[in-house]
Scaffold this motif. Structure first.
Motif, short mmCIF file in Angstrom:
data_model
loop_
_atom_site.label_atom_id
_atom_site.label_comp_id
_atom_site.label_asym_id
_atom_site.label_seq_id
_atom_site.Cartn_x
_atom_site.Cartn_y
_atom_site.Cartn_z
N LEU A 69 0.85 -1.18 0.00
CA LEU A 69 0.00 0.00 0.00
C LEU A 69 0.89 1.24 0.00
CD1 LEU A 69 -2.61 -1.04 2.73
CD2 LEU A 69 -2.96 -1.07 0.25
N GLU A 70 0.62 2.17 -0.89
CA GLU A 70 1.33 3.45 -0.89
C GLU A 70 0.39 4.51 -0.37
OE1 GLU A 70 2.63 7.40 -2.24
OE2 GLU A 70 0.76 6.35 -2.73
N LEU A 71 0.88 5.33 0.58
CA LEU A 71 0.03 6.36 1.16
C LEU A 71 0.86 7.57 1.57
CD1 LEU A 71 0.70 6.00 4.42
CD2 LEU A 71 -0.90 4.08 4.20
N ASP A 72 0.17 8.63 1.99
CA ASP A 72 0.82 9.90 2.34
C ASP A 72 0.38 10.31 3.75
OD1 ASP A 72 1.54 10.55 -0.68
OD2 ASP A 72 -0.59 10.06 -0.63
N CYS A 73 1.28 10.99 4.47
CA CYS A 73 0.97 11.35 5.85
C CYS A 73 1.16 12.84 6.14
CB CYS A 73 1.86 10.55 6.80
SG CYS A 73 1.29 8.87 7.02
N HIS A 74 0.27 13.35 6.98
CA HIS A 74 0.34 14.71 7.51
C HIS A 74 0.05 14.66 9.00
CE1 HIS A 74 0.77 17.18 3.87
NE2 HIS A 74 0.01 16.28 3.26
N LEU A 75 0.28 15.77 9.68
CA LEU A 75 0.03 15.89 11.11
C LEU A 75 -1.06 16.92 11.36
CD1 LEU A 75 1.47 14.47 13.54
CD2 LEU A 75 2.68 16.64 13.91
N THR A 76 -2.05 16.55 12.16
CA THR A 76 -3.14 17.47 12.48
C THR A 76 -2.71 18.43 13.59
OG1 THR A 76 -4.05 15.98 14.16
CG2 THR A 76 -4.88 15.74 11.90
N LYS A 77 -3.59 19.36 13.90
CA LYS A 77 -3.30 20.36 14.93
C LYS A 77 -3.06 19.70 16.29
CE LYS A 77 -5.22 24.63 16.92
NZ LYS A 77 -6.36 25.58 16.90
N ASP A 78 -3.81 18.62 16.56
CA ASP A 78 -3.63 17.92 17.83
C ASP A 78 -2.64 16.76 17.71
OD1 ASP A 78 -5.45 16.69 16.18
OD2 ASP A 78 -6.72 15.94 17.80
N GLU A 79 -1.78 16.82 16.70
CA GLU A 79 -0.65 15.92 16.51
C GLU A 79 -1.04 14.46 16.31
OE1 GLU A 79 2.18 16.67 19.64
OE2 GLU A 79 2.90 18.50 18.65
N GLU A 80 -2.07 14.25 15.51
CA GLU A 80 -2.42 12.91 15.07
C GLU A 80 -1.88 12.72 13.65
OE1 GLU A 80 -3.64 10.49 16.65
OE2 GLU A 80 -4.71 11.29 18.39
N VAL A 81 -1.31 11.55 13.39
CA VAL A 81 -0.79 11.26 12.06
C VAL A 81 -1.92 10.73 11.19
CG1 VAL A 81 0.89 9.96 10.72
CG2 VAL A 81 1.47 10.70 13.03
N VAL A 82 -2.28 11.49 10.17
CA VAL A 82 -3.39 11.12 9.31
C VAL A 82 -2.90 10.77 7.91
CG1 VAL A 82 -5.11 12.46 10.55
CG2 VAL A 82 -3.85 13.53 8.69
N VAL A 83 -3.70 9.98 7.21
CA VAL A 83 -3.36 9.55 5.86
C VAL A 83 -4.08 10.44 4.85
CG1 VAL A 83 -3.39 7.64 4.23
CG2 VAL A 83 -3.04 7.18 6.66
N VAL A 102 -6.25 21.97 11.80
CA VAL A 102 -7.51 21.37 12.23
C VAL A 102 -7.25 20.15 13.12
CG1 VAL A 102 -9.71 20.38 11.45
CG2 VAL A 102 -8.55 22.10 10.05
N CYS A 103 -7.99 20.03 14.20
CA CYS A 103 -7.89 18.84 15.05
C CYS A 103 -8.51 17.65 14.32
CB CYS A 103 -8.61 19.06 16.38
SG CYS A 103 -7.77 20.24 17.47
N TYR A 104 -8.05 16.46 14.66
CA TYR A 104 -8.50 15.29 13.91
C TYR A 104 -10.01 15.10 13.94
CZ TYR A 104 -9.27 10.56 12.37
OH TYR A 104 -9.76 9.48 11.69
N ALA A 105 -10.60 15.29 15.11
CA ALA A 105 -12.05 15.09 15.25
C ALA A 105 -12.86 16.06 14.40
CB ALA A 105 -12.46 15.22 16.72
N GLU A 106 -12.24 17.15 13.99
CA GLU A 106 -12.94 18.18 13.22
C GLU A 106 -12.62 18.13 11.72
OE1 GLU A 106 -11.70 21.71 15.17
OE2 GLU A 106 -12.82 21.30 17.01
N LEU A 107 -11.82 17.15 11.29
CA LEU A 107 -11.49 17.06 9.87
C LEU A 107 -12.74 16.76 9.05
CD1 LEU A 107 -8.14 15.02 9.75
CD2 LEU A 107 -8.46 17.42 9.15
N PRO A 108 -12.93 17.45 7.94
CA PRO A 108 -14.10 17.18 7.09
C PRO A 108 -13.90 15.90 6.28
CG PRO A 108 -12.70 18.82 6.04
CD PRO A 108 -12.09 18.55 7.39
N PRO A 109 -14.98 15.28 5.82
CA PRO A 109 -14.84 14.09 4.97
C PRO A 109 -14.40 14.48 3.56
CG PRO A 109 -17.14 14.71 5.14
CD PRO A 109 -16.39 15.64 6.06
#
Length: 351
Positions: A69-83, A102-109
């Motif tokens: 699997l190839e994917l990309d990562c960023h860090l949210t405001k509350d320091e969660e690693v998201v794909v 943006v905090c992870y819980a507030e990320l839009p779909p």
């Protein structure tokens, strides 16, 4: 006369030694250990068949039998690693903001329909899963699947392991007991920042992960943080690699990278309207393709245990060309299409 003979014999010896070591690099270099070998690599999980970088895309690719699997990562405001591929939420979610704000819980779909970057005039319409996942969710769901991580931001916190939370200086001075309670609670509940290297080690995936970026600064930080996780060639290192190859020096030079991931320049003619390509663009594309797509280079690297992945290919003729050139694997937005090609042509990992 003697000087000319000396120079000629030296050059001849160099050329012969370079040619021999190019064909047989293990005379000088120990072959790198390959924990896995990937022929079929799903780019962003297969962005042409499911919404990119979603759990639905990854699940589909794994069920199909993808090798990686190839994917990309960023860090949210509350320091969660998201794909997620983009730092901005504009293209994928229609929101004019950045993931880091943006905090992870507030990320839009994700939007219902997204364009496929490496397929001209192509869009993928997703199902119910439009959520931006956490990297640890991918590790939890697919513990035995190799993952190729593109670290999208030159962010020390994203890359490094953080052992203790950061508390305000005022708290340190005013209330030592409160500070102690906060640290104890963080340790007990494991509410520490989850950075990429920390996650890879926690899930025992150092042998199933490759990471890096086109930026040399990011790759250097990755290697320094955890040299046990294989890294890919950055763009400056790719250019350096080509320089070494064409001067005959490559067989004599040690390489720390274990993966070469490069585009096939000729696909540019498919991504843009051929009638709109200028003469200079055609010449540059041809030159880049001629210099980069070299069977001798790929064979030398694979003999040293360095896997060669070509991205992002979505047509059968490009699949065929990549494997004919000696590439280890192909990244694609259409995992079903690549699987059908590999099955029909009996392409195995050992080839």
């Amino acid at each position: 006369m003697c000087a000319a003979v000396y120079v000629l014999s030296t050059v001849t010896g160099y050329v012969l030694a370079s040619a021999l070591l190019l064909k047989c690099p293990n005379i000088l270099h120990r072959r790198k250990r390959e924990a896995f070998r990937s022929r079929h690599i799903s780019h962003r999980g297969g962005a042409g068949e499911n919404l990119e970088n979603t759990m639905a895309a990854f699940q589909h690719a794994v069920e199909l039998g993808t090798d990686m699997l190839e994917l990309d990562c960023h860090l949210t405001k509350d320091e969660e690693v998201v794909v997620s591929h983009d730092a901005s939420l504009q293209r994928a979610s229609g929101i004019n903001d950045h993931i880091s704000n943006v905090c992870y819980a507030e990320l839009p779909p994700y939007l219902r329909k997204l364009g496929v970057t490496f397929q001209r005039e192509c869009f993928c319409e997703g199902g119910e899963d439009k959520r931006i996942p956490l990297l640890k969710e991918v590790f939890d769901a697919f513990p035995n699947t190799p993952v190729n991580i593109d670290i999208k931001a030159n962010n020390d916190t994203l890359i490094k392991k953080v052992c203790v939370p950061i508390f305000p200086l005022s708290l340190l001075k005013k209330d030592q007991q409160c500070l102690h309670r906060c640290i104890s609670k963080a340790v007990k509940t494991k509410k520490l920042p989850s950075q990429v290297s920390e996650l890879v080690v926690k899930y025992d995936r150092e042998h199933l992960t490759v990471w890096g970026n086109a930026s040399n600064k990011i790759v250097k930080k990755c290697y320094k943080e955890n040299p046990h996780i294989p890294v890919l060639f950055s763009l400056p290192r790719v250019l350096q690699l080509l320089g070494l190859f064409y001067t005959g020096l490559l067989p004599f030079v040690p390489l720390k990278e274990q993966f070469l991931e490069i585009p096939m320049p000729s696909i540019m003619t498919k991504l843009k309207d051929p009638n709109r390509l200028t003469r200079s663009q055609r010449i540059i594309t041809w030159l880049a393709d001629t210099l980069l797509m070299r069977k001798a280079l790929f064979n030398h690297l694979t003999a040293r245990g360095i896997q060669v992945y070509i991205w992002v290919l979505n047509d059968e003729e490009d699949f065929q060309r990549a494997f004919d050139l000696g590439a280890t694997g192909v990244m694609t937005d259409f995992p079903t299409r690549l699987k059908d090609f590999l099955d029909r042509n009996s392409v195995s990992k050992s080839q």
